[in-house]
Design an enzyme around this catalytic site. Sequence first.
Site, PDB file in Angstrom:
ATOM      1  N   CYS A 113      -3.402   4.662  -7.679  1.00 59.32           N
ATOM      2  CA  CYS A 113      -2.666   5.016  -8.899  1.00 59.32           C
ATOM      3  C   CYS A 113      -2.212   3.823  -9.709  1.00 59.32           C
ATOM      4  O   CYS A 113      -1.648   3.992 -10.786  1.00 59.32           O
ATOM      5  CB  CYS A 113      -1.468   5.888  -8.538  1.00 59.32           C
ATOM      6  SG  CYS A 113      -0.143   4.984  -7.709  1.00 59.32           S
ATOM      7  N   CYS A 122       1.990   4.757  -0.436  1.00 61.88           N
ATOM      8  CA  CYS A 122       2.433   4.521  -1.808  1.00 61.88           C
ATOM      9  C   CYS A 122       3.442   5.601  -2.196  1.00 61.88           C
ATOM     10  O   CYS A 122       3.159   6.786  -2.046  1.00 61.88           O
ATOM     11  CB  CYS A 122       1.214   4.554  -2.731  1.00 61.88           C
ATOM     12  SG  CYS A 122       1.642   4.524  -4.477  1.00 61.88           S
ATOM     13  N   CYS A 176       1.173  -4.309   7.402  1.00 63.40           N
ATOM     14  CA  CYS A 176      -0.244  -4.512   7.703  1.00 63.40           C
ATOM     15  C   CYS A 176      -1.021  -3.511   6.857  1.00 63.40           C
ATOM     16  O   CYS A 176      -1.022  -2.316   7.143  1.00 63.40           O
ATOM     17  CB  CYS A 176      -0.458  -4.284   9.199  1.00 63.40           C
ATOM     18  SG  CYS A 176      -2.118  -4.593   9.742  1.00 63.40           S
ATOM     19  N   CYS A 217       1.855   7.933  -5.267  1.00 69.23           N
ATOM     20  CA  CYS A 217       0.743   8.889  -5.112  1.00 69.23           C
ATOM     21  C   CYS A 217       0.560   9.344  -3.676  1.00 69.23           C
ATOM     22  O   CYS A 217      -0.276  10.201  -3.404  1.00 69.23           O
ATOM     23  CB  CYS A 217      -0.564   8.301  -5.652  1.00 69.23           C
ATOM     24  SG  CYS A 217      -1.304   7.030  -4.609  1.00 69.23           S
ATOM     25  N   CYS A 271      -1.649  -0.406  -6.163  1.00 75.48           N
ATOM     26  CA  CYS A 271      -2.251   0.691  -5.416  1.00 75.48           C
ATOM     27  C   CYS A 271      -3.633   0.988  -5.987  1.00 75.48           C
ATOM     28  O   CYS A 271      -3.777   1.174  -7.193  1.00 75.48           O
ATOM     29  CB  CYS A 271      -1.356   1.921  -5.537  1.00 75.48           C
ATOM     30  SG  CYS A 271      -2.052   3.388  -4.777  1.00 75.48           S
TER      31      CYS A 271
END
Length: 134
Positions: free
Chosen positions: A51, A97, A120, A100, A48
Site C-alpha cells: 500500500c 502493516c 526481521c 493494509c 509497504c
Amino acid sequence: MSEKVQKTEQEWKAELTPEQYRVLREKGTERAFTGEYHASKEPGVYRCAGCGAELFSSETKYESGTGWPSFWDPASQDAVETERDWKMLVPRTEVHCAACGGHLGHVFSDGPHPTGLRYCINSAALELEPDSDE
Ligand SMILES: [Zn+2]
C-alpha cells in the site's frame, strides 16, 4: 489514524508480484539471503509493497547477519502492528502493516540498543524509496 486499505484477494493478486503476494497476503517467508534488501545500505524510506505506507527508515536498518532486512525500530509507532503467532512451537510475534494488514515478518527481542528489538522483515514486503540528493 489513516483509513485502512481494504482490497479483495483478487485485487491483491492482480497488483502484487507472486512473491509479494505470497509474503504479504499468505504470510510466507522468503529464503534467507535471497531478498533484494537484506544487504542494502542505501539511505531511504522503506515503504509497504502492498500500500505504500512508510514502514521503516534506512537509519534504523542494521546488519543482523540473518539474511533478512533487519530494523531496530519502525518509522513510527503506528506504522506496524504486531500479533502473537502460534504456528511454531515457540510463539513468535508477527509484524504486519497497520494500513493494509500485509504480513511483513516477525519481531524478536534480540536486537541492538536502544530498543533491543529486531524487526526481521521480508524484502518482498518492502519497497525502498531512495533519498534524493536534492
Ligand atoms: Zn501496507
